[in-house]
Write an enzyme that holds these catalytic residues in place. Structure first.
Site, PDB file in Angstrom:
ATOM      1  N   GLY A 182      -8.524 -18.556  17.397  1.00 10.92           N
ATOM      2  CA  GLY A 182     -10.087 -19.224  16.032  1.00 10.92           C
ATOM      3  C   GLY A 182     -10.921 -19.765  17.165  1.00 10.92           C
ATOM      4  O   GLY A 182     -11.366 -19.352  18.880  1.00 10.92           O
ATOM      5  N   CYS A 205      -5.234 -15.264  22.121  1.00 11.69           N
ATOM      6  CA  CYS A 205      -6.040 -16.519  22.129  1.00 11.69           C
ATOM      7  C   CYS A 205      -5.612 -18.059  22.236  1.00 11.69           C
ATOM      8  O   CYS A 205      -4.884 -18.442  22.860  1.00 11.69           O
ATOM      9  CB  CYS A 205      -7.165 -16.000  21.681  1.00 11.69           C
ATOM     10  SG  CYS A 205      -8.348 -16.011  22.505  1.00 11.69           S
ATOM     11  N   TYR A 206      -6.402 -18.106  20.673  1.00  9.96           N
ATOM     12  CA  TYR A 206      -6.429 -19.517  21.016  1.00  9.96           C
ATOM     13  C   TYR A 206      -4.962 -19.471  20.253  1.00  9.96           C
ATOM     14  O   TYR A 206      -4.087 -21.393  21.136  1.00  9.96           O
ATOM     15  CB  TYR A 206      -6.726 -20.102  19.012  1.00  9.96           C
ATOM     16  CG  TYR A 206      -7.335 -21.691  19.317  1.00  9.96           C
ATOM     17  CD1 TYR A 206      -8.106 -22.241  19.754  1.00  9.96           C
ATOM     18  CD2 TYR A 206      -6.284 -22.299  18.518  1.00  9.96           C
ATOM     19  CE1 TYR A 206      -8.066 -23.774  19.837  1.00  9.96           C
ATOM     20  CE2 TYR A 206      -5.787 -23.430  17.920  1.00  9.96           C
ATOM     21  CZ  TYR A 206      -6.734 -23.753  18.852  1.00  9.96           C
ATOM     22  OH  TYR A 206      -7.127 -25.783  18.363  1.00  9.96           O
ATOM     23  N   HIS A 254      -7.335  -9.898  22.297  1.00 10.72           N
ATOM     24  CA  HIS A 254      -6.918  -9.654  21.154  1.00 10.72           C
ATOM     25  C   HIS A 254      -6.030  -8.424  20.662  1.00 10.72           C
ATOM     26  O   HIS A 254      -7.300  -7.186  20.087  1.00 10.72           O
ATOM     27  CB  HIS A 254      -8.798  -9.718  19.736  1.00 10.72           C
ATOM     28  CG  HIS A 254      -8.705 -10.967  20.027  1.00 10.72           C
ATOM     29  ND1 HIS A 254      -8.391 -11.734  19.229  1.00 10.72           N
ATOM     30  CD2 HIS A 254      -9.472 -11.807  20.757  1.00 10.72           C
ATOM     31  CE1 HIS A 254      -8.696 -12.720  18.982  1.00 10.72           C
ATOM     32  NE2 HIS A 254      -9.677 -12.996  20.101  1.00 10.72           N
ATOM     33  N   GLU A 312      -4.869  -7.267  17.849  1.00 16.24           N
ATOM     34  CA  GLU A 312      -5.613  -6.644  16.346  1.00 16.24           C
ATOM     35  C   GLU A 312      -6.936  -5.624  16.255  1.00 16.24           C
ATOM     36  O   GLU A 312      -7.192  -4.878  15.007  1.00 16.24           O
ATOM     37  CB  GLU A 312      -5.226  -8.010  16.283  1.00 16.24           C
ATOM     38  CG  GLU A 312      -6.711  -8.326  16.007  1.00 16.24           C
ATOM     39  CD  GLU A 312      -6.700  -9.711  16.738  1.00 16.24           C
ATOM     40  OE1 GLU A 312      -7.158 -10.602  16.773  1.00 16.24           O
ATOM     41  OE2 GLU A 312      -5.694  -9.740  18.219  1.00 16.24           O
ATOM     42  N   SER A 344     -11.145  -3.224 -16.169  1.00 17.23           N
ATOM     43  CA  SER A 344     -12.717  -2.909 -15.605  1.00 17.23           C
ATOM     44  C   SER A 344     -12.883  -1.680 -15.575  1.00 17.23           C
ATOM     45  O   SER A 344     -13.967  -0.798 -15.110  1.00 17.23           O
ATOM     46  CB  SER A 344     -13.104  -3.901 -14.418  1.00 17.23           C
ATOM     47  OG  SER A 344     -12.024  -3.319 -13.315  1.00 17.23           O
ATOM     48  N   GLY A 345     -11.543  -1.027 -14.984  1.00 14.57           N
ATOM     49  CA  GLY A 345     -11.819   0.524 -15.190  1.00 14.57           C
ATOM     50  C   GLY A 345     -11.764   0.937 -13.768  1.00 14.57           C
ATOM     51  O   GLY A 345     -11.902   1.649 -12.826  1.00 14.57           O
ATOM     52  N   GLY A 346     -11.900   0.047 -12.615  1.00 11.64           N
ATOM     53  CA  GLY A 346     -11.732  -0.076 -11.448  1.00 11.64           C
ATOM     54  C   GLY A 346     -10.246  -0.305 -10.851  1.00 11.64           C
ATOM     55  O   GLY A 346      -8.937  -0.403 -11.549  1.00 11.64           O
ATOM     56  N   VAL A 347      -9.642   1.060  -9.507  1.00  8.28           N
ATOM     57  CA  VAL A 347      -8.657   0.130  -9.321  1.00  8.28           C
ATOM     58  C   VAL A 347      -7.582  -0.319  -9.404  1.00  8.28           C
ATOM     59  O   VAL A 347      -6.428  -0.849  -9.773  1.00  8.28           O
ATOM     60  CB  VAL A 347      -8.326   1.290  -8.072  1.00  8.28           C
ATOM     61  CG1 VAL A 347      -8.673   0.388  -7.073  1.00  8.28           C
ATOM     62  CG2 VAL A 347      -7.163   1.323  -7.732  1.00  8.28           C
ATOM     63  N   ASP A 348      -7.952  -1.989  -9.372  1.00  8.67           N
ATOM     64  CA  ASP A 348      -7.042  -3.262  -9.174  1.00  8.67           C
ATOM     65  C   ASP A 348      -6.654  -3.437 -10.509  1.00  8.67           C
ATOM     66  O   ASP A 348      -5.355  -3.870 -10.452  1.00  8.67           O
ATOM     67  CB  ASP A 348      -8.035  -4.188  -8.536  1.00  8.67           C
ATOM     68  CG  ASP A 348      -9.267  -4.235  -7.594  1.00  8.67           C
ATOM     69  OD1 ASP A 348      -8.553  -3.385  -6.283  1.00  8.67           O
ATOM     70  OD2 ASP A 348      -9.821  -4.736  -7.001  1.00  8.67           O
ATOM     71  N   SER A 349      -7.700  -3.781 -11.455  1.00  9.95           N
ATOM     72  CA  SER A 349      -7.450  -3.907 -12.667  1.00  9.95           C
ATOM     73  C   SER A 349      -6.916  -2.782 -13.115  1.00  9.95           C
ATOM     74  O   SER A 349      -5.552  -3.313 -13.822  1.00  9.95           O
ATOM     75  CB  SER A 349      -8.492  -4.604 -13.706  1.00  9.95           C
ATOM     76  OG  SER A 349      -9.021  -2.920 -14.031  1.00  9.95           O
ATOM     77  N   LYS A 405      -7.209  -3.576  -0.350  1.00 12.30           N
ATOM     78  CA  LYS A 405      -7.615  -2.805  -1.008  1.00 12.30           C
ATOM     79  C   LYS A 405      -6.721  -1.181  -0.551  1.00 12.30           C
ATOM     80  O   LYS A 405      -6.467  -0.493  -1.550  1.00 12.30           O
ATOM     81  CB  LYS A 405      -9.283  -2.507  -1.462  1.00 12.30           C
ATOM     82  CG  LYS A 405      -9.927  -1.014  -1.597  1.00 12.30           C
ATOM     83  CD  LYS A 405      -9.489  -1.530  -3.348  1.00 12.30           C
ATOM     84  CE  LYS A 405     -11.167  -2.619  -3.282  1.00 12.30           C
ATOM     85  NZ  LYS A 405     -10.651  -2.597  -5.543  1.00 12.30           N
TER      86      LYS A 405
END
Length: 507
Positions: free
Chosen positions: A51, A78-79, A165, A167, A219-224, A363
């Site tokens: 942080g 870290c923090y 860190h 990560e 929407s045509g996208g992968v998520d929906s 995603k």
């Protein structure tokens, strides 16, 4: 399935911790430091993030460590490491031995956290305060040239702390440290897989939705598409899908996407709401107002559809984890970057309950689930497209003329990427219409016309991204085609900003 909680103290790297945990096929969630949580049998471990604050500040983010120490394994980063040191009776202070950037970390003694990690290895540091004295019952496990207490742990309890860190990719063996904590120390099973997610989510949706009717915006996208496919697998014909033409889609997208959805066996209704959206957006230039307007009209359209269908209880949305993270603003943890129409702008009068089966996925995880569901490549591999559509790629007020111009530019860019086999090499590509005109020469005449920016980035999850090094020859050809074929454009620029500090979208 057990999970890990990541307590967020506002680090810019908190989302990267989540990504590294998920890469080990372990499920995790990010929780703001002040948000209560339930300690039960599903919790396998806790990670305290970094942080920007000092633990010695009067208003420093705080967390009651008694909730977790001695109950589950804890990793302080870290923090988080400094907070543990201070709360347990050690001393943290500002020092001239602060570190930023790469540093060589050397183990002192042995620790299960550093199993299979080189005795001396590069790690990424980003801290101003330094742990000057350890609490009783703790001992040092690693140092750098500048900082003696670069890593430490409890003598008998599973509490491990690092000043660096692990990560970030600059910590060359950070992935090993994360894995050691999750698998060896926490004893977690790497069972967070697309197949397991599908099985668990379908079961949860069946239990939650029961006999309810659900409408889902496509929407045509992968998520929906993935969200709708999961819900359809759970409740079948109780799902009603609606694809709205908000007037802000790509060129010919409305017709093309409706045809593609015919392959999936979903009950899809097309709604032409162009005039409604564009009327509400007239004269709006502020990007947040655009998102709020689009979110409100989006819900209104769906409310009308639900009223016609009768007895609909739920609205399904393809919200994913970056949407949730970037739309949350709390004191201390990561500030709101922008709102998303999926998670913001919902009016109080909305009568439908919301179901978001993907809200804890990144995603790339959504894409992997789509593959396991058997979705076609045109859905799974499609570049992300924002819910507000071209409204946030026109950096001024929205008019039909500007939309038509940007659609033509975008179509040329995307078609050329596909034609040159570059489309799958980038995460997301699009064009932006700038609120700028520039002088040019066409033939023997002076012009004063629009400037467009092209944007292409590489990413795994949308949380961070780097600009794509597309070939100069390709960019030159695309620029020539756009200027020659799209009336009203006389200059093309290429965006070479990364996220952070920029975002992927311009608004």
């Amino acid at each position: 399935m057990k999970k890990v909680l990541i307590i967020d103290f506002g680090s810019q790297f908190t989302q990267l911790i989540a990504r590294r945990v998920r890469e080990q096929h372990v499920y995790c969630e990010i929780v703001p430091h002040h948000k209560p949580f339930v300690l039960d049998d599903t919790l396998g471990g806790v990670i305290l993030s970094g942080g920007p604050s000092s633990v010695n500040q009067a208003d420093a983010p705080d967390f009651d460590l008694d909730q977790v120490i001695g109950k589950v394994p804890v990793l302080g980063v870290c923090y988080g490491a400094q907070l543990i040191a201070k709360q347990q009776g050690g001393r943290v202070a500002s020092s001239n031995k602060r570190e930023y950037g790469r540093a060589m970390f050397t183990q002192t003694g042995s620790s299960p956290l550093f199993q299979s990690v080189s005795d001396s290895t590069q790690m990424w540091m980003s801290h101003a305060d330094t742990i000057m004295e350890l609490p009783d019952g703790y001992h040092i496990t690693g140092s750098t040239d500048s900082v003696e207490v670069a890593a430490y742990q409890h003598d008998s309890l599973p509490v491990y702390c690092v000043q660096f860190h692990p990560e970030v990719t600059h910590s060359l063996e950070g992935d090993k440290i994360v894995r050691n904590f999750l698998i060896d120390i926490c004893g977690l099973t790497p069972d967070w897989t697309p197949a397991a997610f599908i099985e668990d989510t379908v079961a949860e949706l069946k239990a939650e939705l029961g006999d309810s009717k659900v409408i889902c915006g496509l929407s045509g996208g992968v998520d929906s598409t993935v969200a709708a496919s999961l819900i359809h697998r759970a409740i079948g014909d109780q799902l009603y899908c609606i694809f709205v033409d908000n007037g802000l889609l790509r060129k010919n997208e409305y017709t093309q996407v409706l045809k593609q959805y015919e392959q999936l066996g979903l009950n899809v209704i097309g709604v032409d709401a162009k005039e409604q959206f564009l009327g509400e957006l007239a004269g709006v230039t502020d990007p947040e107002k655009k998102r709020k307007v689009i979110g409100r009209v989006f819900i209104e359209v769906f409310q009308e559809a639900a009223d016609r269908l009768k007895d609909v209880d739920y609205l399904a949305q393809g919200t994913i984890y970056p949407d949730v993270i970037e739309s949350v603003s709390v004191k201390g943890p990561s500030a709101t970057i922008k709102s998303h129409h999926n998670v913001g702008g919902l009016p109080d009068t909305m009568k439908l309950k919301v179901v978001e089966p993907l809200k804890y996925l990144f995603k790339d995880e959504v894409r992997n689930v789509g593959v396991d569901l058997g979705l076609a490549k045109e859905f799974v591999g499609r570049h992300p497209f924002p819910g507000p559509g071209l409204a946030i790629r026109i950096l001024s007020d929205i008019t039909p003329e500007k939309i038509a111009l940007l659609q033509e530019v975008d179509a040329i860019f995307i078609d050329e990427l596909k034609d040159k086999d570059l489309y799958d090499e980038v995460w997301q590509a699009f064009a932006v219409l700038l609120p700028v005109s520039s002088v040019g020469v066409m033939g023997d005449e002076r012009t004063y016309e629009n400037v467009v920016a092209l944007r292409a980035v590489g990413s795994r999850d949308g949380m961070t991204a780097d600009w794509s090094r597309l070939p100069y020859e390709f960019l030159g050809d695309v620029s020539n085609k756009i200027i020659n074929q799209v009336k009203g454009v006389n200059r093309v620029v290429y965006d070479i900003s990364s996220k952070p500090p920029a975002t992927i979208e311009w608004e």
